[in-house]
Design a protein around this motif. Structure first.
Motif, mmCIF file in Angstrom:
data_model
loop_
_atom_site.group_PDB
_atom_site.id
_atom_site.type_symbol
_atom_site.label_atom_id
_atom_site.label_comp_id
_atom_site.label_asym_id
_atom_site.label_seq_id
_atom_site.Cartn_x
_atom_site.Cartn_y
_atom_site.Cartn_z
ATOM 1 N N UNK A 32 95.446 -2.276 76.066
ATOM 2 C CA UNK A 32 94.215 -1.626 76.535
ATOM 3 C C UNK A 32 93.659 -2.343 77.763
ATOM 4 N N UNK A 33 93.398 -1.606 78.839
ATOM 5 C CA UNK A 33 92.827 -2.258 80.022
ATOM 6 C C UNK A 33 91.353 -2.540 79.795
ATOM 7 N N UNK A 34 90.864 -3.621 80.390
ATOM 8 C CA UNK A 34 89.440 -3.949 80.272
ATOM 9 C C UNK A 34 89.004 -4.674 81.537
ATOM 10 N N UNK A 35 87.767 -4.373 81.961
ATOM 11 C CA UNK A 35 87.259 -5.022 83.162
ATOM 12 C C UNK A 35 86.110 -5.932 82.756
ATOM 13 N N UNK A 36 86.232 -7.216 83.121
ATOM 14 C CA UNK A 36 85.216 -8.197 82.705
ATOM 15 C C UNK A 36 84.887 -9.132 83.869
ATOM 16 N N UNK A 37 83.757 -9.846 83.786
ATOM 17 C CA UNK A 37 83.448 -10.832 84.834
ATOM 18 C C UNK A 37 84.515 -11.901 84.907
ATOM 19 N N UNK A 38 84.636 -12.505 86.107
ATOM 20 C CA UNK A 38 85.682 -13.509 86.367
ATOM 21 C C UNK A 38 85.602 -14.722 85.469
ATOM 22 N N UNK A 39 84.376 -15.062 85.001
ATOM 23 C CA UNK A 39 84.244 -16.315 84.253
ATOM 24 C C UNK A 39 84.460 -16.115 82.744
ATOM 25 N N UNK A 40 84.909 -14.926 82.341
ATOM 26 C CA UNK A 40 85.173 -14.683 80.924
ATOM 27 C C UNK A 40 86.467 -15.354 80.490
ATOM 28 N N UNK A 41 86.544 -15.661 79.188
ATOM 29 C CA UNK A 41 87.819 -16.105 78.629
ATOM 30 C C UNK A 41 88.476 -14.885 77.979
ATOM 31 N N UNK A 42 89.739 -15.036 77.625
ATOM 32 C CA UNK A 42 90.467 -13.940 76.977
ATOM 33 C C UNK A 42 89.785 -13.574 75.664
ATOM 34 N N UNK A 43 89.278 -14.589 74.955
ATOM 35 C CA UNK A 43 88.617 -14.347 73.669
ATOM 36 C C UNK A 43 87.426 -13.404 73.844
ATOM 37 N N UNK A 44 86.614 -13.710 74.858
ATOM 38 C CA UNK A 44 85.403 -12.919 75.093
ATOM 39 C C UNK A 44 85.757 -11.514 75.579
ATOM 40 N N UNK A 45 86.796 -11.462 76.424
ATOM 41 C CA UNK A 45 87.226 -10.152 76.919
ATOM 42 C C UNK A 45 87.719 -9.295 75.768
ATOM 43 N N UNK A 46 88.464 -9.912 74.845
ATOM 44 C CA UNK A 46 88.979 -9.158 73.699
ATOM 45 C C UNK A 46 87.833 -8.616 72.860
ATOM 46 N N UNK A 47 86.776 -9.404 72.734
ATOM 47 C CA UNK A 47 85.622 -8.995 71.914
ATOM 48 C C UNK A 47 84.989 -7.726 72.454
ATOM 49 N N UNK A 48 84.956 -7.610 73.800
ATOM 50 C CA UNK A 48 84.351 -6.401 74.360
ATOM 51 C C UNK A 48 85.160 -5.170 73.991
ATOM 52 N N UNK A 49 86.430 -5.367 73.669
ATOM 53 C CA UNK A 49 87.265 -4.243 73.250
ATOM 54 C C UNK A 49 87.217 -4.054 71.746
ATOM 55 N N UNK A 50 86.431 -4.923 71.064
ATOM 56 C CA UNK A 50 86.383 -4.834 69.610
ATOM 57 C C UNK A 50 87.573 -5.495 68.939
ATOM 58 N N UNK A 51 88.344 -6.292 69.721
ATOM 59 C CA UNK A 51 89.500 -6.988 69.140
ATOM 60 C C UNK A 51 89.052 -8.378 68.721
ATOM 61 N N UNK A 52 89.217 -8.667 67.433
ATOM 62 C CA UNK A 52 88.806 -9.982 66.936
ATOM 63 C C UNK A 52 90.017 -10.883 66.833
ATOM 64 N N UNK A 53 89.914 -12.016 67.467
ATOM 65 C CA UNK A 53 90.976 -13.033 67.362
ATOM 66 C C UNK A 53 90.417 -14.148 66.497
ATOM 67 N N UNK A 54 91.120 -14.554 65.445
ATOM 68 C CA UNK A 54 90.573 -15.613 64.589
ATOM 69 C C UNK A 54 90.429 -16.917 65.351
ATOM 70 N N UNK A 55 89.359 -17.647 65.054
ATOM 71 C CA UNK A 55 89.143 -18.940 65.704
ATOM 72 C C UNK A 55 88.729 -19.948 64.640
#
Lengths: 126, 203, 596
Positions: B9-32
Motif C-alpha cells: 500500500x502506498x502512503x505519503x508521510x512527512x520526511x521525519x517519520x519512521x517506518x513504524x509511524x508511517x505504518x500506523x497511518x495505514x492502520x498496520x500495527x507492527x509489534x514493538x
C-alpha cells in the motif's frame, strides 16, 4: 619551526645521511628492530650488546639505530647490518653473543655470519 | 513529504517519520517492545523488524527495526512476509527464554505465535529455546532499556544505567545504592514491560 | 633496435630511499615523449642485492646493468641506449662474480612475495623521528594535496584507486569520503579506528608502532578532502608502545606545522587527539566507537543515519581503519593508476596480514590482493611447523571463517573469500594443523564474541549464548542428534536479526566449520570422539604396555600423580586421576602413550 612546502626537501636532504648509508660518513650501520615482538624477545639486550661491542673495540664510523618491527616476528630479535658499498644483511634469532660476533666478524672483518643471517638485500616496495 | 509502500500500500508521510509511524497511518500495527513514542528510538529489542524489499532500482536491504528506520522516497517495506514472521518469532522466543516467568513475555509470545505448543515441531530453534535451553537466573528484566532511557531523556535525572556487557548486562544505580538523583517519579516502573521494577514505600 | 625491450627496475625499499620512483616516472615520461612506450616495457622487480648501487636498472635482452641512476640521467640513457642503440658506459655497472652464500631476501619465501605499501618504511626508520619519515619521502603527499589538488581532485583520486576499507568491511574508501564531504554540518571529523580487537591480529599495532606518521599524513589528506578540521585516533589501550609512538608523532608533526593551524602556510587547519579505548571489542564497530568517544556506553546505534551524515557529536564523521589511512599518502604520491595496477579487478592494492598459528614463519606480511592462501601458507609462511599436516586457515577473526586445504588456492580478495564463506576481515590469518579440533575452534571464537557482546540486542546477547552452550555441550560429549542443524538455523537467524556487525558475523566461525568440517561435529556428537585429541571429555590417554620401557619419565612428570608403575616395568594411567594434560605423551621418547 613551522615548515613551508619547500622546507620538506631541505629536511630530507639534511637527514639523508641517516636514511641512506652511502650519503653519510659512516662505514657501517646496524639497525636493531624494536617493535613489540622484538622488545618482548630481548631486542634491548641485543641493542646494548651492539653498542657495548662497538665502544669496546673503539670502532669509528659505525652507527647503531633502531626501527620498528621487521616483519618476521618468529625470528626476533632481528637486526639489519649494512656496510658501506654492500647490500644490507638481515639477521634473526639474535642474542648478546651473536651481536658481539657480528661486530667482530661482519662489521670489522667484513664477513657476514652465515649461521644467523636470514638474507641480503632490501624488501620489495609497491 | 515522501511516498513509500508498506505491504503493497502506498502512503505519503512527512520526511521525519519512521517506518513504524508511517505504518500506523495505514492502520498496520507492527509489534514493538522497547519502543516508546516519547523516547528516541533504540532499535534494541528487534521485535519490530521489518523487511526492506527491492523496489525500482533499490536492492533489498534485509531486516530493519521499524521504530528507528527513517522513511525514504520509494522505499518498499513488508511487515508480515515469511522472513519477517520467522525473525519475529525467533526474537520473541529468545526474550521469552530469558524471562520465562514474566506473564507479559508470555502474552507477547502468544501474540506472535510463540509457545512450546504452537511452535512448529520442525522448528529446531524454537523447540530448543522453549524446551532445552538452560533456564536463566530468575529475573524479569529483559534489558530493553526503557527504564534507563526514560530517566535519561524524558525525566532528565539519569538515575539508572546499564553496566557490564553481554549476558552480564544489568540495570543498576551508581554503586548499587539509592541514586542521589532519583526523584521517585516512578516513570521507570510505569514503562517496564515486565514489571521488573517495583515501587515500595520507604520506611 | 629490433624486437622489444624490457627494462627491469629494482623496486626495493633501499632503491626507493634513493629515489627509484623518480627514475621510473622520468623513464615513463621520456619513453612517451620518444614514442617508445609500446616497444619498451618497464617491469618492477624485487631487490637483487645491489642496494649500495641503486637505483638499479637492467635492460633486457642485452642484460646491461645501470647503477646509481637519477631522474636527470634518464633522457640521455633513453636517447643513447634505446634510440641509438649505444649503451651509456659511464652509467653502467658490472655485478660482482660469484654470489654470496647468504640467500637474497627476494629469493626467500617470506620476503620475496611481499610488496610493501602500507609497510613501505618497514625496518628502515626510527618511528620516533619525524625527520627520518620525511627522509624517505614523507609528507610530500600532504604538501601536494594541499598545494596542487582540490578536495574534489583528492576524492576522485581515491575513488579511482579502488582502495577499499582495510578494517574488514571493504567499503570503497573514496565513496565513503564523498558521502562525508557532501554532508551538511560543521565541524567535520575524521577518525582512525585503531581499536584492533581480533585475536591474533596485530597489523594496526605494527603500523602505528613502526610508522605512525604514515597514518597522520593520511588523516590530514583525508581531512582536507572531506573538509574536516578535527581528527581523533581511537587507539585500544592494550597497545602501550603504539600509544607512546603516536603521541610523539603528533607532537613532532605539530612542531613542524604539519598538523595544527595553517598547515604548511596553506591556510588549512587540522588537529588530532588520541583517545584510549577501554577494553571493548565492540568499539571496533563505528557507531559503538562514536558512542564511546561521546562518553556513552559502547553499543551500536541504528543506521540510518550513518556516521558520514551524523556521527561524532551528531556531526559528519568519516571513520577509516589504520591501514586504510596508511595507504593514502602513497596513492596521492604515486597516483591512483599505479595503485589500481596492483591487485585484482575488484580488490586493488595490497593487504597487510598477520600470519600466526602453526607456521614456521609467523609475523607481519603485505601482499598484493589476489595472492593465494597457498602462497601465503607455504611460500611466505614456510609451511606448517613440525612437519604436521595443514588443516585449516582462519581468516577474519571472530567474524570470519575457517577454510580447508581444498580451498588453499582461493585468492585473497574480498569477493573470493566471501564466496568461500569467510571474510577478509582486518587481516588476521591463523593457520591450524591436524592437532586442532575445529569444534573447539568454533567454541573458542564464539566464547570470545559472547564475552564481547555489548548486550543491546537479544539475537547477539542471548542467541550467541545459546549457541555457545550447545557447542560446549558438544565438546563435552553431551551433543544431541540434530544439534548441527540447530546451530546452522540459529546461526542464520542471529545473522539476520542482530543490530551490528559483531552479532551479524558471530555465527560465521561455527557455520564455516560446520560447512567444511562437518565430520568432526558428527564424530563429537554421534561417536563421542575428538579426532584431534583436544576435547578433554572425549579423550583418554593410555600407555601401550609392550612399547613402554618403564623409563619412569611420565611418572616423574605427571602433575596429578596419575601414573603407576615400577621402574623398568610397563606403566599405567589411573583414569580417575588423569586430567588429560597430555604431558606423558609429549615426554615419552618411545611413543608408548596413546590418545584417543
Amino acid at each position: 619551526m613551522k615548515l613551508r612546502p619547500e622546507d620538506i626537501e631541505t629536511v630530507r636532504e639534511k637527514i639523508r645521511s641517516v636514511t641512506a648509508l652511502r650519503d653519510s660518513d659512516d662505514r657501517a650501520r646496524i639497525t636493531v628492530h624494536m617493535g613489540t615482538c622484538g622488545v618482548a624477545s630481548g631486542a634491548q639486550a641485543v641493542l646494548d650488546a651492539f653498542t657495548a661491542a662497538i665502544a669496546d673495540s673503539n670502532l669509528e664510523g659505525v652507527s647503531v639505530m633502531t626501527s620498528g618491527c621487521a616483519g618476521l616476528c618468529s625470528s626476533e630479535p632481528m637486526a639489519t647490518v649494512e656496510l658501506q658499498g654492500h647490500p644490507p644483511v638481515k639477521y634473526g634469532n639474535l642474542d648478546a653473543d651473536k651481536a658481539r660476533r657480528i661486530v667482530r666478524e661482519h662489521v670489522t672483518d667484513g664477513k657476514p655470519l652465515d649461521d644467523c643471517a636470514i638474507g641480503i638485500g632490501s624488501e620489495r616496495g609497491g | 513529504m515522501v511516498t513509500l509502500t508498506i505491504d503493497g500500500q502506498p502512503v505519503e508521510v512527512p520526511e521525519d517519520f519512521t517506518v513504524l509511524r508511517a505504518a500506523k497511518t495505514l492502520g498496520i500495527t507492527i509489534p514493538t517492545l522497547c519502543y516508546n513514542s516519547h523516547l528516541k528510538p533504540y532499535g534494541g529489542c528487534r521485535v519490530c523488524l521489518v523487511e526492506v524489499t527491492p523496489s525500482g532500482g533499490r536492492t533489498g536491504g534485509g531486516l530493519v527495526p521499524a521504530c528507528a528506520y527513517p522513511v525514504q522516497e520509494g522505499l518498499c517495506i513488508e511487515t508480515d512476509s515469511e522472513r519477517v514472521l520467522q525473525a519475529r518469532r525467533f526474537v520473541v522466543a529468545l526474550l521469552l527464554a530469558s524471562a520465562p516467568e514474566a506473564p507479559e513475555m508470555q502474552e507477547l509470545a502468544a501474540s506472535v505465535g510463540v509457545s512450546a505448543e504452537t511452535f512448529d515441531k520442525t522448528d529446531a530453534v524454537g523447540q530448543y529455546l522453549l524446551r532445552r535451553a538452560a533456564k536463566p537466573p530468575s529475573t524479569r528484566c529483559i534489558k530493553c532499556g526503557l527504564c534507563v532511557r526514560v530517566c535519561d531523556e524524558f525525566v532528565g535525572m539519569s538515575a539508572t544505567t546499564f553496566t557490564q556487557r553481554g549476558t552480564d548486562r544489568k540495570v543498576t544505580t551508581p554503586f548499587g545504592k539509592i541514586s542521589p538523583t532519583c526523584i521517585g517519579c516512578g516513570a521507570c516502573a510505569y514503562l517496564c514491560p515486565t514489571h521488573a521494577i517495583t515501587i515500595e514505600p520507604a520506611e | 633496435m629490433s624486437g622489444s625491450t624490457t627494462i627491469m627496475l629494482c623496486a626495493g625499499t633501499s632503491c626507493t630511499t634513493n629515489r627509484c620512483v623518480a627514475v621510473r616516472e622520468a623513464l615513463e615520461q621520456e619513453l612517451a615523449q620518444q614514442g617508445l612506450q609500446d616497444s619498451v616495457e618497464i617491469v618492477d622487480t624485487g631487490c637483487h642485492g645491489f642496494c649500495a648501487h641503486g637505483p638499479i636498472m637492467t635492460v633486457q635482452p642485452e642484460g646491461i646493468f645501470y647503477q646509481r641512476l637519477t631522474a636527470s640521467d634518464v633522457p640521455r640513457l633513453v636517447s643513447e641506449h634505446l634510440v641509438k642503440g649505444q649503451p651509456v658506459r659511464d652509467l653502467m655497472y658490472t655485478p660482482p662474480e660469484g654470489g654470496p652464500t647468504i640467500p637474497k631476501l627476494s629469493d626467500i619465501g617470506f620476503f620475496g612475495k611481499q610488496r610493501l605499501i602500507a609497510l613501505a618504511n618497514r625496518g628502515l626508520i626510527n618511528p620516533e623521528s619525524i625527520d627520518e619519515y620525511i627522509g624517505r619521502g614523507g609528507y610530500d603527499a600532504l604538501a601536494t594535496a594541499l598545494t596542487q589538488l582540490t578536495p574534489e581532485d583528492i576524492v576522485k583520486e581515491i575513488k579511482s584507486s579502488g582502495l577499499r576499507g582495510r578494517g574488514g568491511a571493504g567499503f570503497p574508501t573514496g565513496l565513503k569520503w564523498e558521502f562525508c564531504k557532501a554532508a551538511m554540518g560543521s565541524p567535520k571529523y575524521v577518525i582512525c579506528n585503531a581499536d584492533e580487537g581480533d585475536p591474533g591480529a596485530f597489523m594496526d599495532r605494527s603500523i602505528i608502532e613502526s610508522d605512525p606518521h604514515a597514518v597522520l599524513e593520511g588523516m590530514a589528506i583525508g581531512a582536507h578532502a572531506i573538509g574536516a578540521s578535527q581528527g581523533i585516533v581511537y587507539l585500544r589501550d592494550e597497545y602501550p608502545l603504539a600509544l607512546q609512538r603516536v603521541n610523539i608523532a603528533i607532537e613532532q608533526a605539530r612542531e613542524y606545522g604539519l598538523i595544527g593551524e595553517n598547515i604548511l602556510g596553506t591556510g588549512f587547519s587540522f588537529d588530532l587527539t588520541v583517545n584510549r579505548g577501554a577494553g571493548a571489542f565492540v568499539c571496533g564497530e563505528e557507531t559503538s566507537l562514536i558512542n564511546s568517544l561521546e562518553g556513552a556506553m559502547p553499543e551500536p546505534r541504528t543506521r540510518p543515519p550513518f556516521p558520514a551524515q551524523c556521527g561524532y557529536n551528531g556531526k559528519p564523521t568519516n571513520i577509516n581503519n589504520v591501514e586504510t589511512w596508511a595507504n593514502i599518502p602513497h596513492i596521492i604520491a604515486r597516483g591512483s593508476a599505479w595503485f589500481a595496477s596492483i591487485g585484482t579487478a575488484s580488490s586493488k592494492g595490497t593487504k597487510v596480514f598477520s600470519i600466526v598459528g602453526k607456521l614456521r614463519n609467523t609475523g607481519l606480511i603485505e601482499v598484493p590482493m589476489g595472492t593465494t592462501l597457498r602462497d601465503i601458507v607455504f611460500d611466505i609462511g614456510g609451511g606448517v611447523m613440525n612437519g604436521k599436516a595443514f588443516k585449516a586457515i582462519q581468516t577474519g577473526g571472530p567474524s570470519g571463517g575457517c577454510l580447508p586445504a581444498a580451498l588453499l588456492d582461493t585468492p585473497v580478495d574480498y569477493e573470493s573469500l566471501r564466496k568461500a564463506g569467510a571474510i577478509m576481515g582486518s587481516g588476521g590469518l591463523i593457520v591450524m594443523d591436524e592437532s586442532t579440533c575445529m569444534v573447539e575452534v568454533a567454541r573458542f571464537f564464539l566464547s570470545f564474541t559472547q564475552g564481547e557482546s555489548c548486550g543491546k540486542c537479544p539475537p547477539c546477547r542471548e542467541g550467541t549464548r545459546h549457541m555457545l552452550n550447545i557447542l560446549t555441550d558438544i565438546t563435552e560429549g553431551k551433543g544431541e542428534p540434530g544439534d548441527i542443524e540447530l546451530l546452522e538455523e540459529m546461526g542464520a537467524a542471529i545473522k539476520e536479526t542482530a543490530v551490528c556487525g559483531l552479532g551479524n558475523t558471530a555465527p560465521n566461525p561455527v557455520l564455516t566449520t560446520i560447512r567444511y568440517f562437518r565430520d568432526e561435529y558428527e564424530a563429537h556428537i554421534n561417536d563421542r570422539r575428538c579426532t584431534a585429541c583436544v576435547c578433554k571429555a572425549l579423550i583418554t590417554y593410555s600407555i601401550t604396555a609392550d612399547m613402554c620401557t618403564g623409563c619412569h619419565a611420565c611418572f616423574k612428570n605427571c602433575p596429578t600423580q596419575a601414573i603407576v608403575g615400577q621402574v623398568k616395568t610397563p606403566h599405567e594411567i589411573t583414569q580417575s586421576k588423569c586430567v588429560k594434560c597430555g604431558m606423558c605423551k609429549t615426554i615419552c621418547k618411545f611413543d608408548a602413550v596413546r590418545c584417543e
